[in-house]
Design an enzyme around this catalytic site. Sequence first.
Site, PDB file in Angstrom:
ATOM      1  N   GLU A  49     -26.017   1.881 -44.979  1.00 47.78           N
ATOM      2  CA  GLU A  49     -26.065   2.204 -46.413  1.00 47.78           C
ATOM      3  C   GLU A  49     -25.523   3.628 -46.530  1.00 47.78           C
ATOM      4  O   GLU A  49     -26.180   4.585 -46.128  1.00 47.78           O
ATOM      5  CB  GLU A  49     -27.503   2.070 -46.912  1.00 47.78           C
ATOM      6  CG  GLU A  49     -27.571   1.854 -48.402  1.00 47.78           C
ATOM      7  CD  GLU A  49     -27.423   3.140 -49.177  1.00 47.78           C
ATOM      8  OE1 GLU A  49     -26.263   3.516 -49.493  1.00 47.78           O
ATOM      9  OE2 GLU A  49     -28.443   3.774 -49.448  1.00 47.78           O
ATOM     10  N   ASN A  51     -32.881  12.344 -48.612  1.00 49.18           N
ATOM     11  CA  ASN A  51     -33.026  12.402 -50.076  1.00 49.18           C
ATOM     12  C   ASN A  51     -34.279  11.693 -50.577  1.00 49.18           C
ATOM     13  O   ASN A  51     -34.918  12.139 -51.523  1.00 49.18           O
ATOM     14  CB  ASN A  51     -31.761  11.898 -50.783  1.00 49.18           C
ATOM     15  CG  ASN A  51     -31.344  10.519 -50.338  1.00 49.18           C
ATOM     16  OD1 ASN A  51     -31.786  10.023 -49.293  1.00 49.18           O
ATOM     17  ND2 ASN A  51     -30.492   9.886 -51.112  1.00 49.18           N
ATOM     18  N   CYS A 107     -28.101   8.078 -53.729  1.00 45.90           N
ATOM     19  CA  CYS A 107     -26.860   7.358 -53.402  1.00 45.90           C
ATOM     20  C   CYS A 107     -26.308   6.647 -54.623  1.00 45.90           C
ATOM     21  O   CYS A 107     -25.098   6.548 -54.783  1.00 45.90           O
ATOM     22  CB  CYS A 107     -27.067   6.411 -52.232  1.00 45.90           C
ATOM     23  SG  CYS A 107     -28.576   5.466 -52.335  1.00 45.90           S
ATOM     24  N   GLU A 147     -29.849  -4.111 -48.237  1.00 44.67           N
ATOM     25  CA  GLU A 147     -31.273  -3.874 -48.075  1.00 44.67           C
ATOM     26  C   GLU A 147     -31.975  -4.526 -49.268  1.00 44.67           C
ATOM     27  O   GLU A 147     -31.356  -4.816 -50.291  1.00 44.67           O
ATOM     28  CB  GLU A 147     -31.568  -2.366 -48.029  1.00 44.67           C
ATOM     29  CG  GLU A 147     -30.888  -1.684 -46.843  1.00 44.67           C
ATOM     30  CD  GLU A 147     -31.436  -0.302 -46.525  1.00 44.67           C
ATOM     31  OE1 GLU A 147     -31.054   0.655 -47.229  1.00 44.67           O
ATOM     32  OE2 GLU A 147     -32.244  -0.186 -45.573  1.00 44.67           O
TER      33      GLU A 147
HETATM   34  O1  TXE Z   1     -25.778  13.129 -43.340  1.00 38.21           O
HETATM   35  P1  TXE Z   1     -25.464  12.309 -42.068  1.00 38.21           P
HETATM   36  P2  TXE Z   1     -26.078  14.617 -43.745  1.00 38.21           P
HETATM   37  C1  TXE Z   1     -24.401  11.734 -47.737  1.00 38.21           C
HETATM   38  C2  TXE Z   1     -24.211  12.807 -48.779  1.00 38.21           C
HETATM   39  C3  TXE Z   1     -24.325  14.070 -47.988  1.00 38.21           C
HETATM   40  C4  TXE Z   1     -23.750  13.660 -46.657  1.00 38.21           C
HETATM   41  C5  TXE Z   1     -24.121  14.512 -45.470  1.00 38.21           C
HETATM   42  O2  TXE Z   1     -22.933  12.702 -49.355  1.00 38.21           O
HETATM   43  O3  TXE Z   1     -23.566  15.109 -48.541  1.00 38.21           O
HETATM   44  O4  TXE Z   1     -24.220  12.346 -46.484  1.00 38.21           O
HETATM   45  O5  TXE Z   1     -25.521  14.507 -45.234  1.00 38.21           O
HETATM   46  C6  TXE Z   1     -27.921  11.081 -37.559  1.00 38.21           C
HETATM   47  N1  TXE Z   1     -25.427   7.819 -34.543  1.00 38.21           N
HETATM   48  N2  TXE Z   1     -25.715  11.139 -47.782  1.00 38.21           N
HETATM   49  O6  TXE Z   1     -25.276  15.598 -42.986  1.00 38.21           O
HETATM   50  O7  TXE Z   1     -24.526  12.950 -41.127  1.00 38.21           O
HETATM   51  C7  TXE Z   1     -28.576  12.405 -37.385  1.00 38.21           C
HETATM   52  O8  TXE Z   1     -29.516  12.383 -36.340  1.00 38.21           O
HETATM   53  C8  TXE Z   1     -26.577   7.701 -35.212  1.00 38.21           C
HETATM   54  C9  TXE Z   1     -25.805   9.898 -48.474  1.00 38.21           C
HETATM   55  O9  TXE Z   1     -27.540  14.777 -43.748  1.00 38.21           O
HETATM   56  O10 TXE Z   1     -25.167  10.966 -42.532  1.00 38.21           O
HETATM   57  C10 TXE Z   1     -29.229  12.606 -38.744  1.00 38.21           C
HETATM   58  O11 TXE Z   1     -30.457  11.919 -38.802  1.00 38.21           O
HETATM   59  N3  TXE Z   1     -27.102   8.653 -35.974  1.00 38.21           N
HETATM   60  C11 TXE Z   1     -27.045   9.205 -48.162  1.00 38.21           C
HETATM   61  C12 TXE Z   1     -28.273  11.944 -39.676  1.00 38.21           C
HETATM   62  O12 TXE Z   1     -27.516  11.026 -38.899  1.00 38.21           O
HETATM   63  C13 TXE Z   1     -26.448   9.802 -36.058  1.00 38.21           C
HETATM   64  C14 TXE Z   1     -28.276   9.981 -48.003  1.00 38.21           C
HETATM   65  C15 TXE Z   1     -27.334  12.911 -40.393  1.00 38.21           C
HETATM   66  O13 TXE Z   1     -26.877  12.190 -41.442  1.00 38.21           O
HETATM   67  C16 TXE Z   1     -25.240  10.006 -35.377  1.00 38.21           C
HETATM   68  C17 TXE Z   1     -28.045  11.242 -47.321  1.00 38.21           C
HETATM   69  C18 TXE Z   1     -24.713   8.962 -34.604  1.00 38.21           C
HETATM   70  N4  TXE Z   1     -23.550   9.072 -33.940  1.00 38.21           N
HETATM   71  C19 TXE Z   1     -26.787  11.794 -47.260  1.00 38.21           C
HETATM   72  N5  TXE Z   1     -24.815  11.245 -35.675  1.00 38.21           N
HETATM   73  C20 TXE Z   1     -27.229   7.915 -48.885  1.00 38.21           C
HETATM   74  N6  TXE Z   1     -26.613   6.861 -48.368  1.00 38.21           N
HETATM   75  O14 TXE Z   1     -27.923   7.826 -49.847  1.00 38.21           O
HETATM   76  C21 TXE Z   1     -25.747  11.786 -36.498  1.00 38.21           C
HETATM   77  N7  TXE Z   1     -26.728  10.906 -36.719  1.00 38.21           N
END
Ligand code: TXE
Length: 470
Positions: free
Chosen positions: A240, A144, A274, A449
């Site tokens: 986070e 994001n 977020c 953070e």
């Molecule tokens: O996120 P993921 P996604 C939330 C938001 C969104 C949801 C899904 O609600 O709808 O997350 O987004 C890595 N160990 N936020 O699917 O699954 C993988 O390589 C370590 C909130 O994109 O959280 C990739 O880089 N890493 C948020 C990432 O995680 C691992 C911002 C995929 O992210 C892993 C974005 C593991 N076991 C989305 N498995 C905020 N906090 O602001 C996967 N990954």
Amino acid sequence: MTEFTMTIDGSAATPEAYFDVVDPATARVLAQAPDCTPRQLDAAMAAAAGAQPAWSRDERGRRHALNEAAAVIEAHAGRLAALVTAEQGKPLAQARDEVMASAVWLRHYAQMELPHEIVQDDDEGYAEIVARPLGVVAAIAPWNFPVVLAVWKIAPALLAGNTVVLKPSPYTPLATLHLGELLRTCLPAGVLNVISGRDPLGASMTAHPVPRKISFTGSTATGRRVAVAAAGDLKRVTLELGGNDPAIVLPDAEPEEFAASLVRSAFVNSGQVCFAVKRIYVPAERHDAWVQALTVHAAALRVGAGHDDQVEMGPLSNRAQLDRVTALVDDARARGALVATGGAPLAGEGYFYAPTVLAGAADGMPVVDEEQFGPVLPVVAYRNPGDAVAAANASAYGLTASVWSPDTDRAAGLARSLDCGQVSLNAHGAGVRPDLPFGGSKASGIGRENGRWGLEEFTQLQVFTRPPKA
Ligand code: TXE
């Protein structure tokens, strides 16, 4: 097509495989990014481990390098911002703000004091506490705000004397890869390694034996997996994990006064923030007036591709997010919420969803209870403000919240009873600054953070004692 390269040990790593990066405004492939192999991951970790001892001894060099990194980012802000817009979708001016903010963060940390305290220095003895680095940090950033949220990790980690292996989201690797290319000139080889890959690369990083710390921003579900992976060899974690942030407007708040600001806080970056306002609690007797005021501002947002400078809101960042938002709104409608404006994807190419206000939403609807992470604002009526606070606190999340009223003393009383990491009056997210701690309670994550608290997360304390000087 421009070639984007990973940075391992200060140089471009020769790509052995690639994956596609899609422009969310067109749904077409925009570029290819290197898909890091296991051997390259090992090389990045080894480079970071090799560079860490010398880096940790050179505090002056670290401060100088962070300032230089800020200057390099500013000098290349145009290109970095264009890449963020192309791969993530946000309007170019907002992408530029994001890039410039990352320079602010780097400079902020470049001058921050490292934790250090002399507890005793007298005839009896000497005792000092110093903050030492942890070693190698694995940093996993989300899609994001790909640049600034990576810098939230890099800046304090590097200042503290750690070295970093950074991985952007597979949806948004390009600006981060380019950042790695740019910073080769101002950071010693191995200090910042930037790798990219498909989703499984994240798990390979967290399972890797070298890092002593994982700093992750993303979903709660993945955050839990990170914590499990870290438990094996007791890596430190900062997680986070987003929020479901409530805004509570009190009965004396006028819609005309606050609706514009609330809409900005809910719809910026298409709601993919977020700490965006994700649900709004309004007094039942003023529900319709609030819906109307919010609708006026939401419906007026100019939606389109981020490189068009008239545009205020871009597409959702990826297909999965568009599908999720579409399903949540359809479900809310089926459960009796009324679509005051929006309520559907926009026709044509790309992942666009119309700015949406949902009237008559209620706790228990997934669009209210979950982090929808899209341009959707559910309006929930309450009978008395205490009920709104109870509903806000009933959430699994606790990142940020806001209370809105001309009577700030009264609002402060309610605000202080909200269970979350930051709460603001008559603004939302006002505490998201380099000098203030950011993070949440419950499912919103672990740790903080930013500010000195963010720095401390990348350090471990060491006590040093010696006998009194003769
Ligand atoms: O996120 P993921 P996604 C939330 C938001 C969104 C949801 C899904 O609600 O709808 O997350 O987004 C890595 N160990 N936020 O699917 O699954 C993988 O390589 C370590 C909130 O994109 O959280 C990739 O880089 N890493 C948020 C990432 O995680 C691992 C911002 C995929 O992210 C892993 C974005 C593991 N076991 C989305 N498995 C905020 N906090 O602001 C996967 N990954």
